[in-house]
Scaffold this motif. Structure first.
Motif, short mmCIF file in Angstrom:
data_model
loop_
_atom_site.label_atom_id
_atom_site.label_comp_id
_atom_site.label_asym_id
_atom_site.label_seq_id
_atom_site.Cartn_x
_atom_site.Cartn_y
_atom_site.Cartn_z
N VAL A 1 -38.66 28.73 -11.81
CA VAL A 1 -38.96 28.29 -10.45
C VAL A 1 -40.44 27.93 -10.39
O VAL A 1 -41.30 28.81 -10.51
N ALA A 2 -40.73 26.65 -10.24
CA ALA A 2 -42.11 26.18 -10.15
C ALA A 2 -42.46 25.92 -8.69
O ALA A 2 -41.79 25.12 -8.02
N LEU A 3 -43.48 26.60 -8.20
CA LEU A 3 -43.90 26.46 -6.81
C LEU A 3 -45.28 25.81 -6.75
O LEU A 3 -46.11 26.03 -7.63
N PRO A 4 -45.54 25.01 -5.73
CA PRO A 4 -46.86 24.36 -5.62
C PRO A 4 -47.97 25.36 -5.37
O PRO A 4 -47.73 26.46 -4.86
N ALA A 5 -49.17 24.97 -5.72
CA ALA A 5 -50.33 25.86 -5.56
C ALA A 5 -50.55 26.25 -4.11
O ALA A 5 -51.10 27.32 -3.82
N ARG A 6 -50.10 25.44 -3.17
CA ARG A 6 -50.30 25.73 -1.75
C ARG A 6 -49.30 26.74 -1.19
O ARG A 6 -49.34 27.09 0.00
N THR A 7 -48.39 27.22 -2.03
CA THR A 7 -47.39 28.19 -1.60
C THR A 7 -48.04 29.40 -0.93
O THR A 7 -49.04 29.93 -1.42
N THR A 8 -47.47 29.82 0.19
CA THR A 8 -48.01 30.98 0.91
C THR A 8 -47.38 32.27 0.40
O THR A 8 -46.37 32.25 -0.31
N THR B 1 -38.24 33.06 -14.25
CA THR B 1 -39.70 33.03 -14.24
C THR B 1 -40.17 32.23 -13.02
O THR B 1 -39.60 31.20 -12.68
N VAL B 2 -41.19 32.74 -12.36
CA VAL B 2 -41.73 32.10 -11.16
C VAL B 2 -43.21 31.81 -11.41
O VAL B 2 -43.98 32.71 -11.77
N LEU B 3 -43.59 30.56 -11.21
CA LEU B 3 -44.98 30.14 -11.44
C LEU B 3 -45.50 29.43 -10.20
O LEU B 3 -44.87 28.50 -9.70
N VAL B 4 -46.64 29.88 -9.71
CA VAL B 4 -47.30 29.24 -8.57
C VAL B 4 -48.45 28.40 -9.09
O VAL B 4 -49.36 28.91 -9.73
N GLY B 5 -48.41 27.09 -8.80
CA GLY B 5 -49.47 26.21 -9.26
C GLY B 5 -49.25 25.73 -10.68
O GLY B 5 -48.20 25.95 -11.29
N GLU B 6 -50.28 25.10 -11.23
CA GLU B 6 -50.16 24.49 -12.56
C GLU B 6 -51.33 24.89 -13.46
O GLU B 6 -51.85 24.07 -14.23
N VAL C 1 -51.68 34.53 -9.29
CA VAL C 1 -50.93 33.63 -8.41
C VAL C 1 -51.83 32.85 -7.45
O VAL C 1 -51.33 32.06 -6.65
N GLY C 2 -53.12 33.07 -7.49
CA GLY C 2 -54.03 32.39 -6.56
C GLY C 2 -54.60 33.39 -5.56
O GLY C 2 -53.89 34.27 -5.08
N ASP C 3 -55.86 33.22 -5.24
CA ASP C 3 -56.55 34.18 -4.38
C ASP C 3 -56.00 34.22 -2.96
O ASP C 3 -56.19 35.21 -2.25
N HIS C 4 -55.33 33.16 -2.53
CA HIS C 4 -54.84 33.11 -1.16
C HIS C 4 -53.52 33.86 -0.98
O HIS C 4 -53.02 34.01 0.13
N ILE C 5 -52.95 34.34 -2.08
CA ILE C 5 -51.67 35.04 -2.04
C ILE C 5 -51.88 36.55 -2.21
O ILE C 5 -52.69 36.98 -3.04
N ASP C 6 -51.15 37.32 -1.45
CA ASP C 6 -51.15 38.77 -1.60
C ASP C 6 -50.24 39.11 -2.78
O ASP C 6 -49.02 39.20 -2.64
#
Length: 282
Positions: A69-76, A39-44, A102-107
């Motif tokens: 796999v926990a990735l920070p919210a700033r992940t590109t 499982t992959v999670l971007v942000g919290e 996954v956040g608006d900044h990510i495709d």
């Protein structure tokens, strides 16, 4: 008419997970390899964190190893794509779930497409949608797949029925319509720009609400005897259907919670074990 029967997704999902656990144990015994879901999670985001934790707990219940796999919210986008490609290349990982949003900044689409089709147990890639649409071996989107399993469990014959899908998302509305079409239902997609949504719903023998708007579907618009599947989940444990009024007119209806949600996770786990078996060649 009498109140609708509830389609109990919790009970059916429990049976599917129990069967999946037996398959996972047999696969582990025969190959020495335990099926593994990454499982992959971007942000919290609190809701996403809760969903991922729930899925990890269900993995343990089903005898499936989980890697988080926990990735920070700033992940590109580039960093996320690299992570997913790395997991796709790892033979110890059999299924991959990217928790969304996954956040608006990510495709997000680019991220989904970084998942190898043979490990796309959440059914989110172009390849999975295509194989599902053409009835070829592959993985279905988990919520639509769970909905079809629920309809089957309650002996809903879809042949010739008018099905209205309210919602057109790439991982729920569109794929569930294709699965209904494959069962010989006549499918109408509705959405935020549909003129006179109520009129379309009133014609439906089967309604699938998947638009993310609380209580959008009103009981007065449900055809008497229709089957109503509420795939929405909004704050306050409220679905996309006004349950209290719809239950008085439908013949079958899913509760929220306890209907579609548990089926989504059960389908994910089942497809992870299937993916592991295919990759191990057994």
């Amino acid at each position: 008419m009498s109140q609708a029967r509830l389609m109990d997704g919790t009970a059916l999902a429990r049976r599917i997970v129990e069967d999946t656990a037996r398959q996972a144990a047999d696969l582990t015994r025969r190959t020495g390899t335990q099926p593994c879901l990454a499982t992959v999670l971007v942000g919290e985001d609190p809701a996403s964190v809760t969903y991922v934790r729930m899925k990890q707990n269900r993995c343990r219940t089903a005898g499936i190893a989980s890697r988080h796999v926990a990735l920070p919210a700033r992940t590109t986008t580039e960093e996320l794509v690299a992570t997913l490609r790395s997991l796709s290349a790892d033979p110890a990982v059999h299924g991959i779930l990217l928790q969304h949003p996954v956040g608006d900044h990510i495709d997000e689409r680019a991220a989904f497409e970084a998942i190898a089709p043979e490990k796309d147990v959440d059914g989110v890639t172009f390849a999975s949608f295509a194989t599902m649409s053409f009835g070829l071996p592959g993985f279905v989107s988990c919520t639509p797949g769970g909905i079809l399993r629920l309809l089957d469990a309650y002996d809903v014959d879809l042949t010739g029925k008018r099905a209205v899908v309210v919602g057109r998302s790439a991982i729920l509305g569109k794929p569930v319509g294709m699965l209904l079409l494959a069962r010989d239902a006549t499918v109408t997609y509705c959405h935020s720009r549909t003129a006179d949504l109520s009129a379309a719903v009133r014609e439906a023998d089967v309604v699938v609400a998947a638009v993310g708007r609380p209580r959008l579907i009103r009981g007065q618009d449900v055809k008497p005897g229709a089957v109503v599947v509420d795939a929405g989940y909004n704050p306050g444990n409220v679905g996309d259907v006004d349950f209290d009024s719809a239950v008085e007119r439908a013949s079958l209806i899913t509760p929220v919670p306890g209907g579609v949600g548990p089926m989504t996770i059960a389908t994910l786990l089942e497809q992870t074990v299937t993916a592991a078996a295919r990759q191990l060649g057994v």
